[in-house]
Design a protein around this motif. Structure first.
Motif, PDB file in Angstrom:
ATOM      1  N   MET A   1       0.841  -1.198   0.000  1.00 49.87           N
ATOM      2  CA  MET A   1       0.000   0.000   0.000  1.00 49.87           C
ATOM      3  C   MET A   1       0.875   1.245   0.000  1.00 49.87           C
ATOM      4  O   MET A   1       1.892   1.288   0.683  1.00 49.87           O
ATOM      5  N   GLN A   2       0.472   2.239  -0.768  1.00 50.12           N
ATOM      6  CA  GLN A   2       1.085   3.548  -0.653  1.00 50.12           C
ATOM      7  C   GLN A   2       0.036   4.628  -0.894  1.00 50.12           C
ATOM      8  O   GLN A   2      -0.857   4.474  -1.726  1.00 50.12           O
ATOM      9  N   ILE A   3       0.119   5.685  -0.106  1.00 51.19           N
ATOM     10  CA  ILE A   3      -0.763   6.844  -0.229  1.00 51.19           C
ATOM     11  C   ILE A   3       0.115   8.072  -0.279  1.00 51.19           C
ATOM     12  O   ILE A   3       0.971   8.266   0.596  1.00 51.19           O
ATOM     13  N   HIS A   4      -0.065   8.863  -1.311  1.00 52.59           N
ATOM     14  CA  HIS A   4       0.699  10.096  -1.467  1.00 52.59           C
ATOM     15  C   HIS A   4      -0.261  11.244  -1.762  1.00 52.59           C
ATOM     16  O   HIS A   4      -1.011  11.194  -2.745  1.00 52.59           O
ATOM     17  N   VAL A   5      -0.240  12.259  -0.917  1.00 50.58           N
ATOM     18  CA  VAL A   5      -0.997  13.479  -1.177  1.00 50.58           C
ATOM     19  C   VAL A   5      -0.132  14.336  -2.093  1.00 50.58           C
ATOM     20  O   VAL A   5       0.878  14.901  -1.668  1.00 50.58           O
ATOM     21  N   LEU A   6      -0.519  14.387  -3.375  1.00 51.89           N
ATOM     22  CA  LEU A   6       0.288  15.107  -4.360  1.00 51.89           C
ATOM     23  C   LEU A   6       0.218  16.610  -4.149  1.00 51.89           C
ATOM     24  O   LEU A   6       1.186  17.331  -4.404  1.00 51.89           O
ATOM     25  N   ALA A   7      -0.945  17.083  -3.700  1.00 52.92           N
ATOM     26  CA  ALA A   7      -1.137  18.503  -3.396  1.00 52.92           C
ATOM     27  C   ALA A   7      -2.390  18.627  -2.556  1.00 52.92           C
ATOM     28  O   ALA A   7      -3.343  17.863  -2.726  1.00 52.92           O
ATOM     29  N   SER A   8      -2.386  19.602  -1.638  1.00 51.33           N
ATOM     30  CA  SER A   8      -3.550  19.794  -0.787  1.00 51.33           C
ATOM     31  C   SER A   8      -3.648  21.247  -0.376  1.00 51.33           C
ATOM     32  O   SER A   8      -2.676  21.839   0.083  1.00 51.33           O
ATOM     33  N   GLY A   9      -4.831  21.821  -0.556  1.00 49.53           N
ATOM     34  CA  GLY A   9      -5.046  23.214  -0.200  1.00 49.53           C
ATOM     35  C   GLY A   9      -5.971  23.885  -1.187  1.00 49.53           C
ATOM     36  O   GLY A   9      -6.437  23.273  -2.146  1.00 49.53           O
ATOM     37  N   SER A  10      -6.226  25.160  -0.977  1.00 52.06           N
ATOM     38  CA  SER A  10      -7.185  25.882  -1.821  1.00 52.06           C
ATOM     39  C   SER A  10      -6.689  26.082  -3.245  1.00 52.06           C
ATOM     40  O   SER A  10      -7.478  26.405  -4.139  1.00 52.06           O
ATOM     41  N   THR A  11      -5.385  25.878  -3.495  1.00 53.10           N
ATOM     42  CA  THR A  11      -4.860  26.017  -4.853  1.00 53.10           C
ATOM     43  C   THR A  11      -4.901  24.719  -5.644  1.00 53.10           C
ATOM     44  O   THR A  11      -4.613  24.712  -6.832  1.00 53.10           O
ATOM     45  N   PHE A  16      -2.934  10.231  -4.501  1.00 43.58           N
ATOM     46  CA  PHE A  16      -2.665   8.968  -5.182  1.00 43.58           C
ATOM     47  C   PHE A  16      -2.699   7.841  -4.167  1.00 43.58           C
ATOM     48  O   PHE A  16      -2.036   7.903  -3.122  1.00 43.58           O
ATOM     49  N   VAL A  17      -3.484   6.807  -4.470  1.00 44.53           N
ATOM     50  CA  VAL A  17      -3.599   5.638  -3.596  1.00 44.53           C
ATOM     51  C   VAL A  17      -3.332   4.386  -4.428  1.00 44.53           C
ATOM     52  O   VAL A  17      -3.937   4.205  -5.494  1.00 44.53           O
ATOM     53  N   GLU A  18      -2.433   3.537  -3.941  1.00 45.43           N
ATOM     54  CA  GLU A  18      -2.183   2.253  -4.591  1.00 45.43           C
ATOM     55  C   GLU A  18      -2.300   1.138  -3.569  1.00 45.43           C
ATOM     56  O   GLU A  18      -1.667   1.183  -2.505  1.00 45.43           O
ATOM     57  N   MET A  19      -3.128   0.143  -3.874  1.00 47.53           N
ATOM     58  CA  MET A  19      -3.241  -1.053  -3.036  1.00 47.53           C
ATOM     59  C   MET A  19      -3.378  -2.261  -3.950  1.00 47.53           C
ATOM     60  O   MET A  19      -4.229  -2.274  -4.844  1.00 47.53           O
ATOM     61  N   ASN A  20      -2.502  -3.254  -3.746  1.00 41.86           N
ATOM     62  CA  ASN A  20      -2.524  -4.491  -4.545  1.00 41.86           C
ATOM     63  C   ASN A  20      -2.564  -4.219  -6.059  1.00 41.86           C
ATOM     64  O   ASN A  20      -3.381  -4.778  -6.784  1.00 41.86           O
ATOM     65  N   GLN A  21      -1.702  -3.347  -6.490  1.00 42.34           N
ATOM     66  CA  GLN A  21      -1.529  -3.031  -7.919  1.00 42.34           C
ATOM     67  C   GLN A  21      -2.662  -2.186  -8.505  1.00 42.34           C
ATOM     68  O   GLN A  21      -2.610  -1.827  -9.680  1.00 42.34           O
ATOM     69  N   THR A  22      -3.706  -1.895  -7.741  1.00 41.57           N
ATOM     70  CA  THR A  22      -4.758  -0.987  -8.211  1.00 41.57           C
ATOM     71  C   THR A  22      -4.365   0.431  -7.837  1.00 41.57           C
ATOM     72  O   THR A  22      -4.018   0.707  -6.687  1.00 41.57           O
ATOM     73  N   LYS A  23      -4.421   1.323  -8.817  1.00 40.81           N
ATOM     74  CA  LYS A  23      -3.938   2.688  -8.635  1.00 40.81           C
ATOM     75  C   LYS A  23      -5.071   3.676  -8.915  1.00 40.81           C
ATOM     76  O   LYS A  23      -5.673   3.657  -9.998  1.00 40.81           O
ATOM     77  N   LEU A  24      -5.343   4.537  -7.945  1.00 41.97           N
ATOM     78  CA  LEU A  24      -6.425   5.511  -8.077  1.00 41.97           C
ATOM     79  C   LEU A  24      -5.934   6.907  -7.722  1.00 41.97           C
ATOM     80  O   LEU A  24      -5.005   7.072  -6.922  1.00 41.97           O
ATOM     81  N   LEU A  25      -6.584   7.894  -8.330  1.00 42.06           N
ATOM     82  CA  LEU A  25      -6.446   9.274  -7.893  1.00 42.06           C
ATOM     83  C   LEU A  25      -7.751   9.689  -7.221  1.00 42.06           C
ATOM     84  O   LEU A  25      -8.837   9.354  -7.706  1.00 42.06           O
ATOM     85  N   VAL A  26      -7.635  10.398  -6.111  1.00 41.54           N
ATOM     86  CA  VAL A  26      -8.793  11.064  -5.528  1.00 41.54           C
ATOM     87  C   VAL A  26      -8.629  12.550  -5.815  1.00 41.54           C
ATOM     88  O   VAL A  26      -7.713  13.197  -5.301  1.00 41.54           O
ATOM     89  N   ASP A  27      -9.481  13.047  -6.694  1.00 42.17           N
ATOM     90  CA  ASP A  27      -9.472  14.433  -7.189  1.00 42.17           C
ATOM     91  C   ASP A  27      -8.305  14.711  -8.136  1.00 42.17           C
ATOM     92  O   ASP A  27      -7.291  14.000  -8.136  1.00 42.17           O
TER      93      ASP A  27
END
Length: 257
Positions: A1-11, A16-27
């Protein structure tokens, strides 16, 4: 598992979330180029993203979506009212715009959206499951409802809004209508709200928490960490053992593997 907040804030916001080879972006609230470059730095190709989950239609959560979908033809998921309210919807490829009402499965992950209180058409947070692992995301919310608390409970990783310090907001330069909106039930969570939410959550033995969507005008990373951490310590929660706090930033990646 890996979770990386690529950017966060009003700008801009993207996770990015990856678990068991499945890769998703939230927003996708930063440019497609920046998303690509950030993923490249993590050893992931943007073409390999299995889906983009949209929390709500505000610009800082969808500004990169048009280029991302047109160039890479990624599937994007949002509820019907969010698609209807999205200003860029007509520019998006129809085949990439997928709707849901309840849970959905993407690859090895099960995704359960939950309603949040924010001034958008039908905003949601997400709980992402893969086997026994659970990651939950709740940013841009004015207060924590029982549904949100239930959705965040027993997560291995929580990305939770810690938007502002109340005193800084009240004394700051924002006009009163904007201050009122931020402090309202459909606005944003204060540091103290985030702290008490975490203190009262049913938890696993160890939880990683990302404090997200920090205001650059009405907050500071050290202040958010000290306020939230102070509340947790007062409640005899062992920082670094039971809960580990991670800060997020508008201009650089924060993550765990």
């Amino acid at each position: 598992m890996q979770i990386h907040v690529l950017a966060s804030g009003s700008t801009g916001n993207a996770i990015f979330v990856e678990m068991n080879q499945t890769k998703l972006l939230v927003d996708a609230g930063i440019s497609a180029r920046r998303i690509k470059n950030s993923l490249d730095s993590l050893g992931t190709r943007v073409e390999d993203i299995d889906g983009v989950l949209i929390t709500h239609e505000h610009h800082d959560h969808v500004s990169g979506l048009t280029t991302l979908l047109k160039k890479y033809r990624l599937p994007a998921y949002a509820n019907p009212d969010t698609w209807l309210a999205m200003s860029c919807r007509q520019a998006l490829p129809d085949e990439c715009c997928l709707s849901f009402k309840d849970s959905l499965d993407i690859g090895e992950m099960k995704i359960e959206p939950f309603s949040i209180s924010h001034d958008a058409a039908d905003p949601v947070g997400y709980s992402l499951y893969c086997g026994e692992i659970k990651c939950s995301v709740a940013t841009d919310l004015g207060f924590v409802t029982p549904e949100v608390k239930q959705s965040l409970s027993l997560s291995d990783v929580v990305v939770l809004e810690s938007n502002h310090d109340l005193d800084m907001l009240k004394k700051g330069s924002y006009p009163w209508p904007l201050k009122k909106r931020i402090m309202g039930n459909k606005g944003h969570l204060a540091n103290t709200d985030a702290g008490w939410t975490l203190a009262r959550l049913p938890r696993k033995a160890r939880t990683d928490v990302f404090l997200a969507h920090l205001s650059q005008e009405n907050n500071r990373p050290d202040l958010a960490a000290n306020t939230v951490g102070g509340i947790l310590a007062e409640q005899r929660i062992k920082l670094g053992e039971e809960i580990t706090l991670h800060l997020t930033y508008p201009d650089r990646i924060a993550g765990i593997k």
